[in-house]
Design a protein around this motif. Structure first.
Motif, PDB file in Angstrom:
ATOM      1  N   LEU A 185      33.186  42.291  40.473  1.00 16.81           N
ATOM      2  CA  LEU A 185      34.186  42.481  39.728  1.00 16.81           C
ATOM      3  C   LEU A 185      34.136  41.127  38.699  1.00 16.81           C
ATOM      4  O   LEU A 185      33.912  39.982  39.398  1.00 16.81           O
TER       5      LEU A 185
ATOM      6  N   GLN B 264      39.462  42.470  36.231  1.00 15.44           N
ATOM      7  CA  GLN B 264      39.100  43.943  36.841  1.00 15.44           C
ATOM      8  C   GLN B 264      39.651  44.056  38.326  1.00 15.44           C
ATOM      9  O   GLN B 264      40.079  43.226  38.864  1.00 15.44           O
ATOM     10  N   SER B 265      39.866  45.295  38.423  1.00 13.80           N
ATOM     11  CA  SER B 265      40.264  45.619  39.869  1.00 13.80           C
ATOM     12  C   SER B 265      39.744  47.129  40.089  1.00 13.80           C
ATOM     13  O   SER B 265      39.114  47.717  39.676  1.00 13.80           O
ATOM     14  N   ARG B 266      39.748  47.167  41.598  1.00 17.65           N
ATOM     15  CA  ARG B 266      39.091  48.297  42.215  1.00 17.65           C
ATOM     16  C   ARG B 266      39.985  48.971  43.441  1.00 17.65           C
ATOM     17  O   ARG B 266      40.655  48.008  44.229  1.00 17.65           O
TER      18      ARG B 266
ATOM     19  N   THR C  88      40.658  42.526  43.304  1.00 19.51           N
ATOM     20  CA  THR C  88      40.870  42.208  41.957  1.00 19.51           C
ATOM     21  C   THR C  88      40.470  40.613  41.908  1.00 19.51           C
ATOM     22  O   THR C  88      39.892  40.079  42.958  1.00 19.51           O
TER      23      THR C  88
ATOM     24  N   ASP D 220      38.193  35.745  44.450  1.00 19.98           N
ATOM     25  CA  ASP D 220      38.428  37.168  44.879  1.00 19.98           C
ATOM     26  C   ASP D 220      39.590  37.640  45.557  1.00 19.98           C
ATOM     27  O   ASP D 220      39.796  36.654  46.382  1.00 19.98           O
TER      28      ASP D 220
END
Length: 293
Positions: free
Chosen positions: A94, A98-100, A169, A225
Motif C-alpha cells: 500500500l 491507501q487502505s485494505r 493502511t 504501516d
C-alpha cells in the motif's frame, strides 16, 4: 543491534523470472545475532525490505516466518514465501493514504463493568412499580439486583469482541509523528473507543477499536504501516423485552442492562423486569479525524 545473514538458499517451484500464476518459492535465511537480540529485534530485522526484499525474481512476498535454533541462542532461521500477483496470494504494497479491509470472526471476549459512563434511556413495564433511577446515584450502575430487601450492584460482562473488521493502511511520516496519529491511536485503542459518526459505510456506534499496530518502514521509505482491528456490533431498534418494555434503539456498543426483582405472579414467586436501561460504557470519537481514512 547486530544481526547478519550467514546463509541464504531457495526452494524454487517453476520460477523463471517471469511471473506466472503458479510461480512460488520459499527463501530461507540463517541469521546470526551476536548481541543478545530478542524476538522483537529479529522481527524488526526481517520486516526491513533491505534485508528480506519485498520482491524477488518477479514475485512478491506473502509472509515471513522465523524461529530460534534450539541448540544455540545466537542463531535464528527465517523463511520468506513469495508468490505471483496472479496467484491471489501476493499482497500489493500500500501507498500512503491507501487502505485494505477484511471482515473476520471475532474473539467473543468480554470485560467486567459495574458502572457506565452515561445513561441513554430508561424504560419500565406497564402497570408495575417503577424504580426510576435517572437522576440518582445509582443511574449508571450495571447489573443491579434486588436481594434481601435491597438493591445490589453485581456488574455485567460487556462484550468487547464480536465480528471484527481488520483495516490495513499507510500513514505518511508527517501525519504519523508530527500530526500525532501514532500517539492518539494508542490512547484511543487503550480505552476501546467507538465511532461517534458514520465511517467508511459503517453506521455510528457499530465499531469499537480493539487494537492497533503501527511501525515505520525501513530504509529510504519513511511511511508507517498500520494494522487496526475493530469489533463490530450492529445497531438495534424496537427491542421487545416483554411486559410492555420496548427499547426504541440501542447503538451497537451501548449496553442494555435489565433489572429483575422478585414478585408473586399468579400465586407463584418469580423474577420480573422492573427496569431496563440503555447506557454508554465507552467513549466515542470521530474515527476519520484520528485514523485518517
Amino acid at each position: 543491534m547486530t544481526i547478519t545473514i550467514e546463509r541464504k538458499w531457495n526452494d524454487i517451484n517453476a520460477v523463471d523470472g517471469v511471473s506466472d500464476a503458479e510461480d512460488n518459492l520459499d527463501v530461507s535465511y540463517l541469521l546470526h545475532a551476536d548481541n543478545d537480540e530478542d524476538e522483537q529485534d529479529i522481527v524488526t530485522f526481517i520486516q526491513n525490505d533491505a534485508n528480506i526484499p519485498y520482491e524477488y525474481l518477479g514475485l512478491q512476498k506473502t509472509r515471513v516466518g522465523f524461529g530460534r535454533h534450539e541448540d544455540t541462542e545466537d542463531y535464528w532461521s527465517a523463511t520468506a514465501s513469495y508468490a505471483s500477483k496472479a496467484s491471489g496470494l501476493a499482497v500489493v504494497k500500500l501507498a500512503a493514504g491507501q487502505s485494505r479491509w477484511s471482515v473476520i470472526g471475532g474473539s467473543g471476549q468480554t470485560a467486567r463493568r459495574t458502572f457506565a459512563k452515561a445513561l441513554v434511556s430508561e424504560h419500565h413495564p406497564t402497570g408495575a412499580s417503577r424504580p426510576t433511577l435517572s437522576g440518582t446515584k445509582a443511574e449508571l450502575a450495571l447489573g443491579l439486583t434486588y436481594r434481601d430487601g435491597k438493591y445490589e450492584i453485581d456488574g455485567i460482562d460487556v462484550p468487547i469482541g464480536s465480528t471484527q473488521v481488520a483495516v490495513q493502511t499507510v500513514w505518511s511520516h508527517a501525519n504519523a509523528v508530527t500530526g500525532g496519529r501514532v500517539v492518539a491511536a494508542a490512547e484511543y485503542a487503550d480505552i476501546h473507543v467507538t465511532n461517534l459518526v458514520p465511517w467508511n459505510g459503517f453506521a455510528a456506534g457499530t465499531l469499537q477499536i480493539e487494537s492497533i499496530q503501527s511501525r515505520q518502514r525501513a530504509g529510504d521509505d519513511p511511511d508507517w504501516d498500520v494494522d487496526m482491528l475493530f469489533n463490530f456490533s450492529r445497531n438495534l431498534t424496537n427491542i421487545n423485552l416483554g411486559s410492555g418494555v420496548v427499547i426504541p434503539s440501542k447503538l451497537g456498543h451501548q449496553v442494555l442492562d435489565i433489572l429483575y426483582a422478585p414478585e408473586t405472579v399468579g400465586g407463584f414467586p418469580c423474577s420480573v423486569i422492573k427496569r431496563a436501561a440503555v447506557l454508554d460504557v465507552f467513549d466515542s470519537i470521530s474515527f476519520a479525524s484520528v485514523f485518517g481514512i
